[in-house]
Design an enzyme around this catalytic site. Sequence first.
Site, PDB file in Angstrom:
ATOM      1  N   ASP A 100       0.785  -1.225   0.000  1.00 52.63           N
ATOM      2  CA  ASP A 100       0.000   0.000   0.000  1.00 52.63           C
ATOM      3  C   ASP A 100       0.820   1.279   0.000  1.00 52.63           C
ATOM      4  O   ASP A 100       0.338   2.328   0.403  1.00 52.63           O
ATOM      5  CB  ASP A 100      -0.929   0.001   1.217  1.00 52.63           C
ATOM      6  CG  ASP A 100      -0.172  -0.254   2.525  1.00 52.63           C
ATOM      7  OD1 ASP A 100       1.048   0.008   2.576  1.00 52.63           O
ATOM      8  OD2 ASP A 100      -0.805  -0.714   3.490  1.00 52.63           O
ATOM      9  N   GLU A 122       0.098  -9.066  -1.130  1.00 50.80           N
ATOM     10  CA  GLU A 122      -0.628  -8.548   0.031  1.00 50.80           C
ATOM     11  C   GLU A 122      -1.857  -7.748  -0.409  1.00 50.80           C
ATOM     12  O   GLU A 122      -2.151  -6.671   0.100  1.00 50.80           O
ATOM     13  CB  GLU A 122       0.294  -7.699   0.917  1.00 50.80           C
ATOM     14  CG  GLU A 122      -0.184  -7.600   2.361  1.00 50.80           C
ATOM     15  CD  GLU A 122       0.746  -6.805   3.253  1.00 50.80           C
ATOM     16  OE1 GLU A 122       1.579  -7.437   3.921  1.00 50.80           O
ATOM     17  OE2 GLU A 122       0.639  -5.560   3.281  1.00 50.80           O
ATOM     18  N   GLU A 136      -2.303   5.077   2.779  1.00 44.98           N
ATOM     19  CA  GLU A 136      -2.181   3.662   2.422  1.00 44.98           C
ATOM     20  C   GLU A 136      -3.495   3.032   1.962  1.00 44.98           C
ATOM     21  O   GLU A 136      -3.517   2.223   1.022  1.00 44.98           O
ATOM     22  CB  GLU A 136      -1.610   2.870   3.601  1.00 44.98           C
ATOM     23  CG  GLU A 136      -0.140   3.131   3.885  1.00 44.98           C
ATOM     24  CD  GLU A 136       0.114   4.307   4.802  1.00 44.98           C
ATOM     25  OE1 GLU A 136       1.273   4.504   5.220  1.00 44.98           O
ATOM     26  OE2 GLU A 136      -0.858   5.063   5.096  1.00 44.98           O
TER      27      GLU A 136
END
Length: 405
Positions: A100, A122, A136
Amino acid sequence: MEQKKRVMLVFGTRPEAIKVAPLVKAFQKHTDRFETVVCVTGQHREMLDQVLHLFDIKPDYDLNIMKQGQDLYDVTARVLTGLRDVLKEAKPDVVFVHGDTSTSMSAALAAFYQQIPVAHIEAGLRTHNIYSPWPEEMNRQITSRISVYNLAPTALSKENLLKEGIDEYTITVTGNTVIDALYMVLDKIKSDKSLQSEIKDTLLESGLPGEMVEDFMSPLPNKRKLVLITGHRRENFGDGFINMCNAIKTLTEKYPDVDFVYPMHLNPNVRKPIKEIFGEAAVSKNIEEKSSDSNIHFIEPLEYLPFVYLMNQSTLVLTDSGGIQEEAPGLGKPVLVMRDTTERPEAVDAGTVKLVGTNYDLIVSETSRLLDDQEYYNSMSQANNPYGDGQACERIIEFLHLGFN
């Protein structure tokens, strides 16, 4: 004969590097199927280089975007324009990005502009609040819209993606590569005496007292409990950070026989309130200026290796970090998260992590309970880590191999 596929892994911050490094090493083992290209952006320069050295990774491309005083506009623009020519030259079949960060989002967008498939490591973490964590949460949502391969660490992450209309055939649950990295590093430490000596020297240089470091290195169990603290989130700057510091100060006074260790982030928004609340002497690099009987130890930021070692020595962890919520439970360490939201609710559900926000009373009461109540401590420390078994990288490679065939 099957033609090799060229994979490019792009990362720029220390947390990204830690989680992508084991995947780089895994791809490099499969030279019969893949050609591996590494591009770093240098979003975190010095900390990134430490991880590259630790895992013996030599980038093929280095954008070196780090400039003093840069903001999110600068980072995004430099990554985007820097990757334009790199992608044209390297011509990868797929671009891997992680998590992120602004590097990840910008790299995914750069690949999209050249119609190169993106694989998102992820994928699927969500708070569903675009300002927490900021930036993020929006970075990962944008990356998910671009990605062709969605590598979700948990079943919940997959569920988040499905709810957003992401095609199921593009998603696989892999576990988190941070556990792969953690186990690699622990094996390295255990098997290498010279590495243990380096870690000892690093901890001493960071500002920890010699007797504490000697106690760590002793084969006997550490007699004193240790609370490891990290804090650096933008959304906590200001009142939130002041609350955190005041709570920590209260805890150090309440538990004089417990050591509190805080590797301080370099950001002045972190260091200024620490100095105001604990005093200049407490954060001084000169160990002679510090009180010899103090049980709070503010030290310089640690490289990944000594930090993992320190985390393994700790009793519990107080943090506002994301990755530590995954790593510490892998070591059997309870985690109190000083944030109001988390994109990793699996650990909360599993009982290894508890949210305390920047609430002074909650930070003090929950830390106290873990230090005083052994049964409560055991219930958190012995809970199963929901983030995997250290085999995430091999699952990613097999999923990608199937996707190409």
